[in-house]
Design an enzyme around this catalytic site. Structure first.
Site, PDB file in Angstrom:
ATOM      1  N   LYS A  58       0.850  -1.188   0.000  1.00 57.71           N
ATOM      2  CA  LYS A  58       0.000   0.000   0.000  1.00 57.71           C
ATOM      3  C   LYS A  58       0.884   1.235   0.000  1.00 57.71           C
ATOM      4  CE  LYS A  58      -3.626   2.256   2.695  1.00 57.71           C
ATOM      5  NZ  LYS A  58      -4.604   2.080   3.773  1.00 57.71           N
ATOM      6  N   LYS A  79      -2.272  -1.569  -3.847  1.00 56.94           N
ATOM      7  CA  LYS A  79      -3.137  -0.393  -3.769  1.00 56.94           C
ATOM      8  C   LYS A  79      -2.322   0.879  -3.784  1.00 56.94           C
ATOM      9  CE  LYS A  79      -6.094   1.618  -0.304  1.00 56.94           C
ATOM     10  NZ  LYS A  79      -6.541   1.560   1.042  1.00 56.94           N
TER      11      LYS A  79
END
Ligand code: PBG
Length: 326
Positions: free
Chosen positions: A193, A246
Site C-alpha cells: 500500500k 493499492k
C-alpha cells in the site's frame, strides 16, 4: 505478408475467441461505508454516486449489488466517537460489527464479508495506530489490530483486511484469530500500500485524514518496487491468504511484479481517487464513462490481478453481462 494481426480482430466472434483476459463478476468486491444512526444514506460529496449508510439501510444496497451480480463486500466504518485507542473499531457494538451482524442476518452466506482492519477512521488523530508522541508505535498497534480482527470475526466476517501497513500485522492477526479458534477466517492483506494522493476522496468520505503529519512512516514510497516485493513476501510468510496492491492504476507495474513473485492470489484496489476522477470527468462530458470504467477494470486484471476491489463493481458487472468486457 505472412502475419496479419487484423485476422484476429476481424469481427466480434474472433475478438471474443482471442481475448486473453477473462473477467467475471465473481472476481469483484464492492466497498461499503457504514455509519451509526438510523434511516440515513448520506451521499459522499467527494465520491459522486457513493454513500454512507446506517445499518438499517444496508439491505437495499446489498440487494442492488446482488442483482448486478456482485456478492462480495469490504466494509468501512465511520464511528460516532473517535478516541486515542480507536475503540469503535474493536468494540462489540462498533459500527462494522453491527453492520456485519445485520448483513449476515439478512443475507446469510449468500454474501462474502471482508472487514477493513485499520485504526485511522477510529482514532481522534486519524493515524493508523497507537501514538507514541508523534510516531506510530508499531508493536503496541499490533495488539489492537488483533482485537479488531477478532471483533469482526465474532460478528461474522469471512475475512479481514489489515490496511494499516504495520510491520507484523498479518502474523499478529493470524495469531489472535487462531487463539480464538477462528481458523477459517482469512486474511486479505493490504501488503503493498503506497502513500498516495488517490486516497483523498476516501479520507473526506470517512473523515480519516491525519490531524498532523502524514502516513509516510508506514505507507510505501511510490518510487519503490523491490520494496513492494519484500512487503509481499513478508506478508506471505506471516500467513496472508490474499495480497492486495493499492492503488491500482499508477501501480499496474507493481501488480504485475507482485503477481510474478508470489503464488498467492493478488487483488487490486481501484481506490477512491481513481473512481472520483472518472466520475468528475464524465460529469463534465470529457470522457465516455462506461468505456473508461471498462478499460480501467480490464487493465487491472490484465496486469495480473485475480480480483478487484472497485466502487464501480456494479457497473463492471453490468458491462460483463452486456458482453462489452470479460
Ligand atoms: C484505511 C484505508 C484507506 C483506504 C482503504 N483503507 C485510507 C488511507 O490509507 O488513508 C483507501 C481507500 C480508497 O481511497 O478508496 N487505512
Amino acid at each position: 505478408m505472412l502475419s496479419r494481426g487484423r485476422r484476429l480482430r476481424h469481427n466480434q466472434l474472433i475478438r471474443d475467441l482471442n481475448r486473453e483476459t477473462r473477467i467475471s463478476a465473481k472476481s469483484l468486491i464492492f466497498p461499503l461505508f457504514v455509519e451509526h444512526g438510523t434511516g440515513m444514506s448520506n451521499p459522499l460529496e467527494t465520491m459522486p454516486g457513493q454513500s454512507r449508510y446506517t445499518v438499517d439501510k444496508l439491505g437495499p444496497v446489498v440487494n442492488s449489488l446482488l442483482e448486478a451480480g456482485v456478492n462480495k463486500f469490504i466494509l468501512f466504518g465511520v464511528p460516532e466517537h473517535k478516541d486515542l485507542e480507536g475503540s469503535d473499531a474493536w468494540s462489540d457494538q462498533g459500527i462494522i460489527q453491527q453492520a456485519m451482524r445485520r448483513i449476515r442476518q439478512e443475507f446469510g452466506h449468500e454474501v462474502y464479508l471482508i472487514g477493513d482492519v485499520c485504526m485511522c477512521e477510529y482514532t481522534s488523530h486519524g493515524h493508523c495506530g497507537i501514538l507514541d508522541g508523534e510516531y506510530i508505535d508499531n508493536d503496541k498497534t499490533l495488539e489492537y489490530l488483533g482485537r479488531i480482527a477478532v471483533a469482526q470475526a465474532e460478528a461474522g466476517a469471512d475475512m479481514v483486511g489489515p490496511s494499516g501497513m504495520m510491520d507484523g500485522q498479518v502474523a499478529a492477526i493470524r495469531r489472535a484469530l487462531d487463539e480464538r479458534d477462528f481458523l477459517e477466517v482469512g486474511i486479505m492483506s493490504y501488503a503493498v500500500k503506497y502513500a498516495s494522493g488517490f486516497y483523498g476522496p476516501f479520507r473526506e468520505a470517512v473523515d480519516s485524514a491525519p490531524s498532523f503529519g502524514d502516513r509516510r512512516s508506514y505507507q510505501m514510497d511510490m518510487h519503490n518496487k523491490r520494496e513492494a516485493l519484500r512487503e509481499a513476501k513478508q506478508d506471505e510468510a506471516e500467513g496472508a491468504d490474499i495480497l492486495i496492491v493499492k492503488p491500482a492504476l499508477s501501480y499496474l507495474d507493481i501488480i504485475s511484479a507482485v503477481k510474478a513473485n508470489t503464488l498467492l492470489p493478488v487483488c487490486a484496489y481501484n481506490v477512491s481517487g481513481e473512481y472520483s476522477m472518472i466520475e468528475a470527468a464524465a460529469a463534465k462530458g470529457y470522457i465516455e464513462k462506461e468505456r473508461v470504467i471498462d478499460e480501467v477494470a480490464v487493465s487491472c486484471f490484465r496486469a495480473g490481478a485475480q480480483m478487484l476491489i472497485s466502487y464501480h463493481a456494479a457497473e463492471i458487472a453490468t458491462a460483463i453481462r452486456a458482453g462489452r468486457i470479460g
